[in-house]
Structure formats: C-alpha cells, structure tokens
Write a protein that holds these residues in place. Structure first.
Motif: not given
Length: 688
Positions: A333-339, A475-478, A481-483
C-alpha cells in the motif's frame, strides 16, 4: 511606517579592552572600506572618573549609485551621525547611528551593543551585521586591526579601574579574569524611530545557548551566509521561540526552508509552520525509533546507504530498474511506502549531522545515485506513478534542500516518459541538481568518478566495492493484498482508491466506454483477475454505443443472477463494419496482473471488454487435473471478478517521447506490432 531589522549576534574571542583598541583604529577613515570616505569628530565628553566616554562623529559614505542618479538626487555623499557611548566600568559600548542626509524624508536609525559574554558557546552562534554599522564595526575589520596590534606587540590591555582618591585609603578593586567580548546589534529601524527598546545584554547572557551565535558556528555548521541570510535565520528562529509551542528545529533545518524560498522570510515561515504541524500530526520525530519495516521491504526494496561522496555527503543508492514498484504497492500500500521514504529522509538528516562532525564542515544534504538498468513499461504503471507523485509532494514540502545531487545512471529510452510524468512536481532548484547518464556514459570523463571516489563505486556499476543492497526482483503475487483488503483500506490510504471492482458473468461481459476526441491519445489500463478466467478485448466504434435497457437483458440469454452488466456492443453490430478490434484478444487466468497501453489512431469510442472465459472441457478419455477440480469448487462457474484501473493520457503529454516506449522490455501485442510498423509512435503494449 516603521520597518525593523534584527541582526545576528557576533562573538569575538578576545578581551573587551583589546576589541575597543582595535575598534577606534578605523577612524577617521578605513582603507579597508572604500565607501567609508571619511569622518570628523563633532564632540567628545568623558565622565569625571573616566569610566564613560561619549563620542560623536559625522561619517561620510559614498553613494553606491550611477553618476546620473547622484545628480538627480543632488548628492554625491550620504552623511550619518554616529554616537558611541563607551562604559569602561561595565565594559559596554553602545553605538547609535542615524542619517543626516534626507532626514526630513526618511529616518534611518541603527543601534549596536558591545558587551561581555559570561559564557562563550561553541555550538550556537551567528554573525551579526547591519547596514551602516556593518561598515563601522564588521568583524573582518576588527580582526584586521587586532592582527595589526599584535604585530605591534600589543596583546593585552588592562581593564579600567577606579582612580584612587587621596586620603580615603581606597585601594584598587580586585577584578575577575578577562572574558571574551561580543558585539550585539540590537535593533535597526528604517522609515521611523525604534518600535521597541534595545534588548538587555543581561537577558541575552542569561538565555539559552541558542541565543548566542558567532561566526565560528556558522563556518562550522551552517556554511557561508550573507548578512541578509544571517538576519533572516535569526529572525525566523526568534519567531519560533516566541510562538511555537513544540520542539524548536535546529538551525540547519530552519536554514533549509529559508534556502528553499530564496530567503523570503514570510514564505519560508509559512512552509516551515506547515511542515512542523505535519511532523507533529504524523509523529515523524519518532519515526526512526518506532517504525519497523515490513519484511517485504527488507527483501524487495532495492535501496540503501553506501558510504559518502567526494564532498562528504551521505550517499544513497537506489536500483530503481531492479525494483518491482507495482508489486510493492500491491503488497504494502501507499502508506507503507511513504513511511519507508520518510524514514530514508530522517536517516539522511541524521547522517548529515554525523558527517558534519566527522569532516569538520557543514554538510546539510546528501547525494542520491539512481541506477535505471532494467527500467521498462512495468515501472510506468499508472497507480504506482500516482503514488510516486504523492510521495514527491510530501518530500518536497517537508524536506526541502536536502538533496545535494542526483546521479541518474544507465537511463534507457523509456526514461523521458517517466521524467515527463514526475518533473512538474519537482522544484526548479531541485531539478538543477539532476545529472542523467545514458548507457555507459557514466564511466568516462565527467562521469561518476568526478563525484564518488573510485574505491567505493558499487560492484554492479563496475566498481570493486560490495554494496549491501537487496537485488530486488518480482514481489510474489501471494503477498499481494486481496481485493477485499484493497476496498477496506480505501479510507485509510493517503490518496483515494483508484481501483474499481467489477463482476463478469457468463454470457454478460463487463464493458467500459471511453470517448477519444484527439488521435494519438493514450489509453492505459491495469487490472488483476481476482476470480475466474477472463478474456480482454479492446474495440473501436465511430458511433456511440447505446447500453441495452434493463427490460431487454433477457434477449441475451442471461439467467437471473442479480445485477448484471449492461451491454455496450449491440448484438446486431457486425465486427469489421460497425466496430473493429484494435487489440488481439488476450486470455487472462486467475491471479494474473495485466497492464498495458494503446495509442489511439482515430477519434471515436473505444470499448474495453472483459468477458467470461470457460476452461476447456475435459474429454472422456482424460482425467481432470486436481487443480481444475479445486478451482471449480472455489470459483462459481458463472462469475469472475476483476480489480481494474484505466486512464486516458493526452497526446501532447507524450509527444516526442512515444518512440521510447518501444525500447522497454514489456511484450507488445501481435496486433499492435502488425498495425504500427509504419508509425513507431503508434505503439501498444500489454504486459503481465
């Protein structure tokens, strides 16, 4: 109207009496100050005990203006009156200056105090200078005459003592050891009288060490500053001390915001206040101590700190071409990348402070080396670009002037497209620090070795130094995050969710209509097949399709499955006559991620279609695979689900750069390759 200026504090590492002896040597005129033409004594008065000496002089200043302007003004010189009050008992000198020329139109008053510093801090000091007083008691001039006194053998002047009165038995006072003296310009006002009394020297001495700054501190920790820049820094810091209730940032941090706004005090103050509020809201001051990086970042984020450049700046290496940006966004997600990016910037600030101590000179920014080998169309994934743009906005607003140099190596032909997207959000001063090398040009003269010592060039760039940075990879698709997770996180992300979900029924494809008014516009898409298998098509029609009415849905032979998709392509339309296929049908299996773009050749209406794709039926002579049996149990046979994102890019945004699309490593569809061979700018790509 009163305009007031506060000059910084100047610290002299010499006894007060020696400073005074050097000070009087600049009169009646000083050859080191060409504009200071001359001065004449008006009056001189001394107290009975000789402790106080008051001197008045008329100073002649050469006007720094064209000859014609001098004639228009009717003056060749400006005259100022300077009044000096030397108190030998208290060891203070007060200098007051006001203009004599044009005094009936504008009144300029300046004041400077010399007093003794009881504490002489090493870490916090700033150079004071004002306008006329700068000419009359600048530190460089004082130091010149101090050296002159030293050459004459004068290195010590005793402190003043009261005269012995005969018959009283009085003795000379025992005085404390000699202390250093400092100049304290207190107020200087233009266009009027002082709006407040001069600051008390005692209060300055009793204040925090941050109130006492000198030239050594500037040279050691802040770098070269002009008098105006010094004054802006002092005024902004004092304003923070008076109004800001939180943690006061360090001088180096405040100075970055001033530099980012070209020392416009109001603009810098506004930007800094917004940043301080942001830091408090998001607890950024505690980020390095509290945030733990997810394992995905440890394994797949291809960046890290690596020694320093030739100027002593911390060096950050980023192998962007080896990074799966889409996978990181989908997994974290964007929040983790921003951090992650914020933690890099916070660590950079800390390393700058460390290198400042190690190298003995101010280091306020770092160098970033970006290796683009492997950059291709998957890095131009639009949701990832939007996340990148938001991160750039946050960094530009809260970490200005922290990037000293950006070295971009092995830039492929697709780089101009990426640059077109991100450059509008990058400050002009920051863009000037970018150096881009295509191919292996960085290895020759004027290349990497001009900025980084040869012995620390990373091994993947042809050097001998091992660089402890993850190699990245997909990055493995597993780990995605799910829909459902994406939908539930929509309100928590820093930006609104740009994905939409759609269900595809057996016999009822999901279709999306896009109207194109200008040829060569770019249709981009990105979708994940969450459930089932689908076939993706793109069609073009010159006329606007009319969605079928709800009461006619039965004509398509759709069973009653609840909400179904309205059809855009009418059953009566003939392929090749009423509409045409512009991309070859692409089968997509469950779990696949597909992204691509199509350069439109004609205006009109484009239809993106996802339709249900049934697995081939098993023959009687073959047994079904275990995976197929499990899939049939988990996925309803009549329904598929996708998460998709689309965007239309205007042709002018990419004009001149579209040919670089063909240099990427993403696969081009067969249909696009056949239809665009005559025109390279009409490129389409579909990659998984």
């Amino acid at each position: 109207m009163v305009q007031e200026y506060q000059s910084p504090v100047r610290v002299y590492k010499h006894p007060f009496e020696l400073i005074m002896a050097a000070y009087v040597r600049r009169f009646p005129k000083c050859p080191l100050i060409p504009v200071f033409v001359d001065s004449e004594m008006i009056s001189e008065n001394q107290s009975e005990d000789g402790s106080v000496l008051v001197t008045e002089r008329r100073c002649t200043i050469d006007v720094d203006a064209p000859r014609l302007l001098k004639r228009i003004a009717g003056v060749d010189y400006l005259y100022f009156i300077q009044k000096n009050t030397l108190n030998r008992r208290e060891r203070t000198l007060r200098i007051e200056v006001h203009n004599e020329t044009f005094s009936n139109r504008v009144l300029v008053q300046e004041c400077c105090n010399y007093t003794v510093s009881l504490t002489c801090p090493v870490d916090n000091h700033i150079n004071p200078r004002s306008h006329l007083i700068q000419l009359l008691q600048g530190k460089e001039i004082i130091e010149y005459y101090l050296r002159e006194l030293e050459e004459e053998g004068v290195t010590y002047i005793p402190r003043w003592t009261p005269p012995v009165v005969s018959g009283t038995g009085s003795t000379r006072l025992q005085l404390a050891p000699i202390s250093a003296a400092r100049a304290i310009p207190v107020n200087s006002a233009k266009d009027g009288l002082h709006s407040k009394d001069p600051a008390c020297p005692t209060e300055l001495v009793a204040g925090s060490p941050d109130d006492k700054l000198d030239a050594d501190y500037i040279r050691r920790y802040l770098g070269d500053l002009t008098p105006l820049q010094e004054s802006c820094l002092i005024r902004l810091r004092q304003w923070l001390q008076e109004t800001h209730k939180g943690k006061i940032p360090k001088d180096q941090h405040v100075l970055r915001f001033l530099r980012a706004r070209d020392f416009n005090l109001d603009k810098a103050r506004e930007l800094l206040c917004q940043s301080l509020t942001w830091r408090k809201q998001h607890q950024v001051d505690f980020l390095l101590d509290t945030w733990e990086r997810p394992q995905v970042l440890h394994d797949y984020y291809t960046g890290g700190w690596h020694h320093h450049d030739r100027d002593g700046r911390p060096l950050y290496v980023l192998r962007l071409g080896q990074m799966d940006t889409k996978g990181l966004v989908r997994a974290l997600g964007e929040e983790a990348l921003l951090r992650q990016v914020l933690s890099i910037n916070e660590e950079g600030l800390r390393r700058c402070e460390e290198n400042t101590r190690v190298f003995g000179r101010p280091i306020s920014c770092w160098t970033c080396l970006v290796d683009l080998e492997g950059l291709n169309m998957r890095h131009l994934w639009r949701p990832g670009i939007k996340a990148l743009l938001r991160i750039i906005e946050v960094v530009e607003a809260n970490y200005p002037e922290t990037l000293g140099r950006l070295l971009i190596l092995r830039a492929p032909r697709v780089f101009p497209v990426l640059w077109t997207l991100v450059s509008p959000l990058i400050d002009e001063n920051t863009r000037k620090k970018f150096l881009v090398y295509a191919g292996n040009d960085y290895q020759g003269p004027g290349g990497l070795v001009d900025y980084i010592n040869k012995e620390i060039i990373p091994d993947f760039l042809g050097g001998d130094c091992m660089c402890d940075i993850p190699e990245g990879g997909m990055v493995p698709k597993c780990l995605y995050r799910t829909a459902e997770e994406l939908e539930s996180e929509e309100n928590r992300l820093l930006t609104d969710s740009i994905y939409k979900s759609a269900s595809i029924f057996k016999g009822a494809p999901y279709e999306m209509l896009i109207e194109i008014t200008e040829a060569s516009s770019v249709i981009t898409w990105d979708f994940d097949v969450c459930k089932g298998d689908v076939i993706f098509n793109i069609y073009h029609s010159k006329r606007a399709p009319q969605p079928a009415r709800k009461d006619t849905l039965g004509a398509h032979g759709i069973a009653s499955l609840g909400a179904v998709n309205a059809q855009l392509i009418d059953r009566s339309w003939v392929l090749g006559q009423d509409y045409s296929m512009v991309e070859k049908a692409l089968p997509c299996r469950e779990g696949e991620s597909v992204q691509g773009s199509h350069i439109t050749r004609w205006p009109g209406f484009y239809i993106l279609q996802w339709r249900f794709h049934s697995s081939p039926a098993c023959t009687a002579s073959s047994l079904p695979r275990v995976d197929d049996v499990l899939a049939s149990l988990q996925v309803p046979s009549h329904k598929c689900k996708i998460m998709y994102y689309t965007e239309v890019l205007a042709s002018h945004d990419f004009r001149g750069s579209m040919t670089s699309l063909e240099s990427c490593q993403s696969s081009f569809s067969q249909l696009s390759a056949a239809t665009t061979s005559s025109n390279q700018s009409h490129a389409s790509s579909i990659s998984r």
